[in-house]
Design an enzyme around this catalytic site. Sequence first.
Site, mmCIF file in Angstrom:
data_model
loop_
_atom_site.group_PDB
_atom_site.id
_atom_site.type_symbol
_atom_site.label_atom_id
_atom_site.label_comp_id
_atom_site.label_asym_id
_atom_site.label_seq_id
_atom_site.Cartn_x
_atom_site.Cartn_y
_atom_site.Cartn_z
ATOM 1 N N HIS A 56 0.816 -1.813 -0.245
ATOM 2 C CA HIS A 56 -0.616 -0.062 0.580
ATOM 3 C C HIS A 56 0.347 1.112 -0.242
ATOM 4 C CE1 HIS A 56 -3.733 -2.279 0.381
ATOM 5 N NE2 HIS A 56 -3.175 -3.064 1.432
ATOM 6 N N TYR B 219 3.583 -4.912 9.175
ATOM 7 C CA TYR B 219 3.669 -3.078 9.217
ATOM 8 C C TYR B 219 4.840 -2.214 9.809
ATOM 9 C CZ TYR B 219 -0.763 -3.689 8.319
ATOM 10 O OH TYR B 219 -2.782 -3.906 7.138
#
Lengths: 179, 357
Positions: free
Chosen positions: B61, B331
């Site tokens: 992303h 992440y």
Amino acid sequence: MNGPDTLFAFPARLLHWTMAVLILAMLFIGAGMVSTVSAAYPALLAWHRPLGIAILVLALVRLAVRLTHRPPPLPADLPPIQAAAARVSHYLLYALMIAMPLIGWAMQSAGGYPVILWKGVALFPILPHDIVAYGWLRRLHGLLGYAFFLLILGHVGAALVHGLIRRDGVFRSMAGRGG
Amino acid sequence: MKTALRPSVALLLIAGILGLVALAFAWAGGWLSPRRIGGAAIADALQDNLGKPEPGWRRAHAKGLCVSGYFDANGTGTALSRAALFPAGRIPVTGRFSLGGGDPLAGDGRNVFHSMALLFRLPDGEQWRMAMDHTPIFPVATPADFVSLQIAGIPDPATHKPDPAKLQAYLAGHPETKAFMDYMKSAPLPSSFANGTYYSINAFRFVDAGGASRAVRWQFEPEAPFAALDKKTLDAQPRDFLFVDALKRLSAGPMRWHMIVVLANPGDRTDNATIPWGAGHRRVDVGTLTLDRAATEAAGDCRDYNFDPLVLPRGVTASDDPLLPARSAAYSASFRRRAIEGPRPDALTQAGEGGAK
């Protein structure tokens, strides 16, 4: 040779052994949590922060105890190079047990994370949000963690040499009378 | 120590003790377990899948837009969770729209995840972070499958394209991934970030004031009427059309979504994000999200946050879904890498499409 002045003061010994357990646990938790994406990851991370702050508080108490209580002298026959190594390694151990939690706290602050001690209790940030500062502090935290572990291995090795080979009372001065 | 050990025996003993401690540390750190997956392994798989690392960018992303606004809770959520988001009132929100993939300059005309990440700033320093996609299901159920799927899609050095045989081999053993791909092929793609529904992907648990815990998913349903992109003309769209559209819409007026909490029925799986819960669930509208500002990542305030879905307030906990800790760890690995590499100007800023600022 069993006189009270050959032992570390009782608060110093209590702090030493309590923190030995906490710091070793902390280093294992730190190395373990970055190695896995299993449910152990968030569980270990949740322990890492409050343990780190506990170590910081204990380390500051310990520093005060160290400054107010004279430790037993090193054996007079210890070669100067070993005496110097002992002195330097102990400065480094104190520096790391105070710096590591502070770097952890600072890096979480710089990373823009809430510094959660436990659910519902967040510490205030000690650095402004700055991702590049986070990046360097995070790397430093990891590298110093491994350095800390190696230093502790050296510390344990030296203590055991004193206790098993030289048998000069240095090991017993921290282990207590049973040592 | 009454009887002294011979120095050679003592030395061996000391070496043995130190060796054991070092070995235990190596075990804890995973160096003895090459098959153990850490956050870094997932970040590596994403980089390999892309063909090259993109320094300074999220490993997934990568292309995004910063938004901000507020959440007006209507108070009904307090019956489900003691989270500080739910008592009637207003909570400030930082957010990020993004598209799936690790290429920060990729075109928007791709049949990929449309995503909305949110960071709610709750009282007393608490936060709730969410990273949601426009699909109610995820392509894989486990971290190991996620890595395998990324590896199956690594571009061949000669053709610069993934080897279809490798993907087929993976899909043959993973009907859930095949089902997701079929869903992506047939499901309409929202025409704008403004009119997509964004799903929590994973199940979570809500804990109420009495300590009772219940499994939930949630979704943000738009007030803007749904419209679909024509998938046949995706390639012909301008590179940044979705992000430019979001900037334009937000300069004309706010966007709104309702946060709908979906309560699990008995028997619903909470440990597998590839399985939808289907119809017939109790839904609770707990409040309205209003986004009223947008800015490029360079100018806005979302780029330097990690939208880690396990940054949760009191009253919300992870479910037993194995993807949740994996998302959190991956992440964080991505955040560590891009932080030290330093941020770079985003696609919109490079193209001068950031608006008046």
